[in-house]
Structures are given as C-alpha cells and as structure tokens.
Design a protein around this motif. Sequence first.
Motif, mmCIF file in Angstrom:
data_model
loop_
_atom_site.group_PDB
_atom_site.id
_atom_site.type_symbol
_atom_site.label_atom_id
_atom_site.label_comp_id
_atom_site.label_asym_id
_atom_site.label_seq_id
_atom_site.Cartn_x
_atom_site.Cartn_y
_atom_site.Cartn_z
ATOM 1 N N UNK A 200 60.737 17.120 -40.099
ATOM 2 C CA UNK A 200 60.883 16.064 -40.336
ATOM 3 C C UNK A 200 59.528 14.436 -40.849
ATOM 4 N N UNK A 201 60.128 13.594 -41.016
ATOM 5 C CA UNK A 201 58.856 12.851 -41.170
ATOM 6 C C UNK A 201 59.595 11.222 -40.605
ATOM 7 N N UNK A 202 59.188 11.208 -39.356
ATOM 8 C CA UNK A 202 59.802 10.127 -39.000
ATOM 9 C C UNK A 202 61.317 9.833 -37.670
ATOM 10 N N UNK A 203 61.906 11.342 -38.013
ATOM 11 C CA UNK A 203 63.059 11.342 -37.679
ATOM 12 C C UNK A 203 63.964 11.300 -39.302
ATOM 13 N N UNK A 204 63.024 11.102 -40.575
ATOM 14 C CA UNK A 204 64.182 11.049 -41.461
ATOM 15 C C UNK A 204 63.586 9.348 -42.011
#
Length: 348
Positions: A200-204
């Motif tokens: 995930x990128x930055x928690x979505x």
Amino acid sequence: MTRNLTLMIIVTVVLGVVAAQAEWKMVVHGEDSREEFNLAEVDSVTFYNPPPMVTVPAGIFIMGDGVATCGVDQREVTLTRDFHLGQHEVMNQEYLEAVQWAYDHGYVTATATSVRDNLDGSTEELLDLEDADCEIAFSGGTFSLRESPSSWAQSAYPGGYDPSDHPVKEVTWYGAARYCDWLSLQAGLPRAYEHNGDWSCNDGDPYGAAGYRLPTDAEWEYAAQWDDERIYPWGDEVPDCSRANFYYHGYCVGWTSPVSSYPDAPQVLGLSDMAGNVWEWCNDWEVCGLGTIPVTDPTGPGSGISRVLRGGSWGLGDSPRCALRMDYNPPVDSTNEIGFRAARTTNP
C-alpha cells in the motif's frame, strides 16, 4: 541533452578547529525553510540530485476519451493537489546509481541474475538482470551498464549505443515503487510504500504521501493531456515516427530511444515520452472500466491482479492516445517494453 546524474558526496568533518569551535553553525536554506546545525555535531553531509521533475497544477479534467483501450468510459476527475512528475522516464544511469546506493546500505540483495528487495521482510524481485534485454549488470558488489545483446537492440543500433540515457527496463512494479522509496530515504523523507502485504502507498492515500511514489492512474492521464483534453500528448495530430517511438507501419526504432529524443509533449509542462518508448507503471491496481461517476482524487481499486500501465511503448501497434491503459500486467512482470517515472505530491 543534459544528463542529470544522482550526486552523492560524503563530507566528513575532521578539522580540530571545528571541534574546538562548538559555536560554529551550519545554516541550510530551502525554498521555504531555514535549518541551523551546530557544525561540531555534524558527522557527514550527503548531497543528492533526484531526477528532474515538473510541477503539474491541480485541476479538473475528463478521464477517458470514449475510444482508447480501457479508456472508453469517460468521467470527470478532480485532483485537489499539485504534484511533481518526472520530466522523463527513469534512465538506466539513474536507476543504477540508486540501486547501487540501496545495495551499499543493505536495502536490496543482488546476484548476477536478479535484484531483490530486502526491507520489511520482502524478497520481491525488483530487476531481472538475467534477461538479455536488461541493460544493467551486477558483479562483485558493483552495478554497471551494458548494451543489450538482444537481437532487438543490436538490430536497432548495429553500430552500438550508449544505454545510460535509455529508460530502465526489465523492472517490475515492485522495482519501480522501490526506486521511489530509495529517493525518499536519500532525501530524509518518509517512505511511501509498505514492502509487504499489498504494498500500500501511504496506507491507501497516495496523494497524501510525503515521499516519492508512482503517479496515480488519474495523475498520469491528467498530465499527458494537459490542459485541453488533447487526444495525444502533443495535441490532436495523428501520431507518426517524428512524434513518438512506437510501431507505425513498422517499428520507428525497434528498441528504446534515449529519453527526451522527441519534442516535449505536453510542451507547456516540458514532459517527454508520455507516448511511446516504454510503458510506465502507475500506482493503481487496474480495472478496465472506470465508470462515469465524477470522482475526486481517485486511487483505483483496493486490490487486484494487475497494475496500470500507461503511455505505450516502442513495440506498441496501437495509437498511443493519452487515455490508453494496459490492463493485464501483474506487478511481478518485467519486459523490454516497461519502465516508469516518479511522482511526488507538492504539498501533501
């Protein structure tokens, strides 16, 4: 073309007079910042030069053009944050310098055949060195460049070529995301990606990431058609070999060309190779039909099988429209037609 190389200089402070003069200060000035340090407490200073980037202002556009593959659906998209986007596709030289830095710091493992992740418990392959199409090699702890011995490259450049400014290829989606994290680590920024689970990128929330990352699907198309809903990055004129490196009644080149070999398009932004040369990994999981409901800062599906590819390639036989999207490449894939460019939110 001016070549932009990553510059890393380690300056060690060893002068006794500095240690004796604890009141000496080092002031670092940024565009909107000023930081002060006691020079006697500074062990080293690292300078680095990230790939050149251009700023894309926030705005509203119509995503999809009703014609392109996986771009038939049309919907209004609002992007609320300015973002920086790589002026060109990441070059072999840029990737080599970054992966060497990562290897020297223990962030990856490498053999003569493969580079693999070594962070957060991940061992995903980042770069397929074994494939003849790869222009990066590894031996004895050092990465180097080589001309591809493949028949494609040798046929396109029978007199030889310099691979340094060609786009990196045989890089997986993981290898593209990992490169962005290396830039963040060098710059002292938080890493954007988790290196386990779904990465995930930055928690979505990629738009809120402080570090470097891959552009979202929407950001990529928005930049490519800036800012008049043009069909192609250069405008509405029919593509040919003077505008992009792709397949036009035969191969224009038959292999990648050095980045920025064609007129910048969109010229107002100064972006190069938004059509042709290599497909570009984007952050989003892929779904072909995007629907027609207006959205703000879209992030794509929460999970999937494939990651979005954009822009076409030197081997593409389809018209490289801004809305064209590839929909069947899992993140483990690596080929001689896939590369990427980095992005970063201006004010996350």
